[in-house]
Design a protein around this motif. Sequence first.
Motif, PDB file in Angstrom:
ATOM      1  N   TRP A  62      34.623  -5.070  -8.470  1.00  0.00           N
ATOM      2  CA  TRP A  62      35.839  -5.876  -8.443  1.00  0.00           C
ATOM      3  C   TRP A  62      35.510  -7.363  -8.315  1.00  0.00           C
ATOM      4  O   TRP A  62      36.183  -8.211  -8.861  1.00  0.00           O
ATOM      5  CB  TRP A  62      36.723  -5.421  -7.277  1.00  0.00           C
ATOM      6  N   TYR A  63      34.429  -7.671  -7.620  1.00  0.00           N
ATOM      7  CA  TYR A  63      34.038  -9.059  -7.368  1.00  0.00           C
ATOM      8  C   TYR A  63      33.212  -9.659  -8.495  1.00  0.00           C
ATOM      9  O   TYR A  63      32.823 -10.811  -8.427  1.00  0.00           O
ATOM     10  CB  TYR A  63      33.277  -9.153  -6.043  1.00  0.00           C
ATOM     11  N   GLU A  64      32.939  -8.893  -9.533  1.00  0.00           N
ATOM     12  CA  GLU A  64      32.189  -9.425 -10.678  1.00  0.00           C
ATOM     13  C   GLU A  64      33.029 -10.388 -11.503  1.00  0.00           C
ATOM     14  O   GLU A  64      32.491 -11.207 -12.230  1.00  0.00           O
ATOM     15  CB  GLU A  64      31.687  -8.284 -11.565  1.00  0.00           C
ATOM     16  N   GLN A  65      34.336 -10.283 -11.405  1.00  0.00           N
ATOM     17  CA  GLN A  65      35.210 -11.153 -12.191  1.00  0.00           C
ATOM     18  C   GLN A  65      35.283 -12.551 -11.584  1.00  0.00           C
ATOM     19  O   GLN A  65      35.022 -12.748 -10.410  1.00  0.00           O
ATOM     20  CB  GLN A  65      36.600 -10.552 -12.282  1.00  0.00           C
ATOM     21  N   THR A  66      35.629 -13.495 -12.414  1.00  0.00           N
ATOM     22  CA  THR A  66      35.864 -14.859 -11.951  1.00  0.00           C
ATOM     23  C   THR A  66      37.300 -15.218 -12.292  1.00  0.00           C
ATOM     24  O   THR A  66      37.717 -15.090 -13.438  1.00  0.00           O
ATOM     25  CB  THR A  66      34.913 -15.853 -12.642  1.00  0.00           C
ATOM     26  N   VAL A  67      38.048 -15.619 -11.291  1.00  0.00           N
ATOM     27  CA  VAL A  67      39.447 -15.973 -11.481  1.00  0.00           C
ATOM     28  C   VAL A  67      39.650 -17.374 -10.930  1.00  0.00           C
ATOM     29  O   VAL A  67      39.208 -17.691  -9.833  1.00  0.00           O
ATOM     30  CB  VAL A  67      40.379 -14.985 -10.735  1.00  0.00           C
ATOM     31  N   ILE A  68      40.321 -18.187 -11.698  1.00  0.00           N
ATOM     32  CA  ILE A  68      40.610 -19.553 -11.257  1.00  0.00           C
ATOM     33  C   ILE A  68      42.118 -19.708 -11.215  1.00  0.00           C
ATOM     34  O   ILE A  68      42.816 -19.400 -12.182  1.00  0.00           O
ATOM     35  CB  ILE A  68      40.008 -20.580 -12.223  1.00  0.00           C
ATOM     36  N   GLN A  69      42.601 -20.166 -10.086  1.00  0.00           N
ATOM     37  CA  GLN A  69      44.031 -20.400  -9.944  1.00  0.00           C
ATOM     38  C   GLN A  69      44.221 -21.843  -9.496  1.00  0.00           C
ATOM     39  O   GLN A  69      43.742 -22.239  -8.436  1.00  0.00           O
ATOM     40  CB  GLN A  69      44.634 -19.470  -8.907  1.00  0.00           C
ATOM     41  N   LEU A  70      44.894 -22.602 -10.317  1.00  0.00           N
ATOM     42  CA  LEU A  70      45.199 -23.982  -9.961  1.00  0.00           C
ATOM     43  C   LEU A  70      46.613 -24.029  -9.414  1.00  0.00           C
ATOM     44  O   LEU A  70      47.542 -23.533 -10.032  1.00  0.00           O
ATOM     45  CB  LEU A  70      45.081 -24.904 -11.181  1.00  0.00           C
ATOM     46  N   GLY A  71      46.743 -24.612  -8.271  1.00  0.00           N
ATOM     47  CA  GLY A  71      48.060 -24.775  -7.675  1.00  0.00           C
ATOM     48  C   GLY A  71      48.490 -26.210  -7.849  1.00  0.00           C
ATOM     49  O   GLY A  71      48.910 -26.639  -8.908  1.00  0.00           O
ATOM     50  N   ARG A  72      48.288 -26.967  -6.842  1.00  0.00           N
ATOM     51  CA  ARG A  72      48.643 -28.385  -6.883  1.00  0.00           C
ATOM     52  C   ARG A  72      47.388 -29.202  -7.110  1.00  0.00           C
ATOM     53  O   ARG A  72      46.340 -28.920  -6.555  1.00  0.00           O
ATOM     54  CB  ARG A  72      49.272 -28.807  -5.571  1.00  0.00           C
ATOM     55  N   LEU A  73      47.515 -30.214  -7.911  1.00  0.00           N
ATOM     56  CA  LEU A  73      46.424 -31.147  -8.130  1.00  0.00           C
ATOM     57  C   LEU A  73      46.819 -32.492  -7.548  1.00  0.00           C
ATOM     58  O   LEU A  73      47.922 -32.980  -7.782  1.00  0.00           O
ATOM     59  CB  LEU A  73      46.140 -31.322  -9.621  1.00  0.00           C
ATOM     60  N   LEU A  74      45.940 -33.077  -6.800  1.00  0.00           N
ATOM     61  CA  LEU A  74      46.173 -34.404  -6.253  1.00  0.00           C
ATOM     62  C   LEU A  74      45.281 -35.354  -7.020  1.00  0.00           C
ATOM     63  O   LEU A  74      44.054 -35.243  -6.972  1.00  0.00           O
ATOM     64  CB  LEU A  74      45.838 -34.450  -4.760  1.00  0.00           C
ATOM     65  N   LEU A  75      45.883 -36.256  -7.760  1.00  0.00           N
ATOM     66  CA  LEU A  75      45.133 -37.249  -8.512  1.00  0.00           C
ATOM     67  C   LEU A  75      45.284 -38.580  -7.812  1.00  0.00           C
ATOM     68  O   LEU A  75      46.394 -39.053  -7.583  1.00  0.00           O
ATOM     69  CB  LEU A  75      45.652 -37.341  -9.949  1.00  0.00           C
ATOM     70  N   VAL A  76      44.181 -39.174  -7.481  1.00  0.00           N
ATOM     71  CA  VAL A  76      44.208 -40.469  -6.818  1.00  0.00           C
ATOM     72  C   VAL A  76      43.773 -41.506  -7.846  1.00  0.00           C
ATOM     73  O   VAL A  76      42.622 -41.539  -8.251  1.00  0.00           O
ATOM     74  CB  VAL A  76      43.267 -40.476  -5.592  1.00  0.00           C
ATOM     75  N   GLN A  77      44.724 -42.302  -8.260  1.00  0.00           N
ATOM     76  CA  GLN A  77      44.444 -43.336  -9.243  1.00  0.00           C
ATOM     77  C   GLN A  77      45.568 -44.371  -9.157  1.00  0.00           C
ATOM     78  O   GLN A  77      46.631 -44.078  -8.610  1.00  0.00           O
ATOM     79  CB  GLN A  77      44.385 -42.740 -10.654  1.00  0.00           C
ATOM     80  N   PRO A  78      45.348 -45.527  -9.719  1.00  0.00           N
ATOM     81  CA  PRO A  78      46.440 -46.500  -9.734  1.00  0.00           C
ATOM     82  C   PRO A  78      47.575 -45.975 -10.614  1.00  0.00           C
ATOM     83  O   PRO A  78      47.337 -45.223 -11.553  1.00  0.00           O
ATOM     84  CB  PRO A  78      45.821 -47.748 -10.366  1.00  0.00           C
ATOM     85  N   PRO A  79      48.818 -46.333 -10.304  1.00  0.00           N
ATOM     86  CA  PRO A  79      49.935 -45.869 -11.129  1.00  0.00           C
ATOM     87  C   PRO A  79      49.818 -46.387 -12.567  1.00  0.00           C
ATOM     88  O   PRO A  79      49.297 -47.475 -12.803  1.00  0.00           O
ATOM     89  CB  PRO A  79      51.175 -46.437 -10.445  1.00  0.00           C
ATOM     90  N   ILE A  80      50.293 -45.587 -13.513  1.00  0.00           N
ATOM     91  CA  ILE A  80      50.304 -45.995 -14.922  1.00  0.00           C
ATOM     92  C   ILE A  80      51.556 -46.817 -15.155  1.00  0.00           C
ATOM     93  O   ILE A  80      52.668 -46.400 -14.829  1.00  0.00           O
ATOM     94  CB  ILE A  80      50.302 -44.755 -15.834  1.00  0.00           C
ATOM     95  N   GLU A  81      51.356 -47.995 -15.716  1.00  0.00           N
ATOM     96  CA  GLU A  81      52.497 -48.876 -15.968  1.00  0.00           C
ATOM     97  C   GLU A  81      53.216 -48.476 -17.240  1.00  0.00           C
ATOM     98  O   GLU A  81      52.594 -48.079 -18.221  1.00  0.00           O
ATOM     99  CB  GLU A  81      52.025 -50.321 -16.079  1.00  0.00           C
ATOM    100  N   SER A  82      54.528 -48.550 -17.228  1.00  0.00           N
ATOM    101  CA  SER A  82      55.336 -48.249 -18.414  1.00  0.00           C
ATOM    102  C   SER A  82      55.185 -49.373 -19.414  1.00  0.00           C
ATOM    103  O   SER A  82      55.025 -50.543 -19.066  1.00  0.00           O
ATOM    104  CB  SER A  82      56.810 -48.127 -18.060  1.00  0.00           C
ATOM    105  N   ILE A  83      55.273 -48.996 -20.674  1.00  0.00           N
ATOM    106  CA  ILE A  83      55.203 -50.019 -21.740  1.00  0.00           C
ATOM    107  C   ILE A  83      56.616 -50.433 -22.081  1.00  0.00           C
ATOM    108  O   ILE A  83      57.526 -49.728 -22.109  1.00  0.00           O
ATOM    109  CB  ILE A  83      54.476 -49.461 -22.979  1.00  0.00           C
TER     110      ILE A  83
END
Length: 56
Positions: A35-56
């Motif tokens: 059962w543990y031979e499998q690899t499962v990836i679950q993404l929940g929330r992502l926190l991106l730390v970057q400057p805000p993107i300015e609107s054009i």
Amino acid sequence: MFRFEIDDEKTDKAGVFETSKLQQSLKHYREHKEWYEQTVIQLGRLLLVQPPIESI
């Protein structure tokens, strides 16, 4: 655009359970290794730390 990379190396799951002192999980691993031979990836929330993107 974001890029995620996953390496081919398998995680030593028994080692993780031993280090974390998760005895029930280690016991389950030893009883159900297939059962543990499998690899499962679950993404929940992502926190991106970057400057805000300015609107054009």
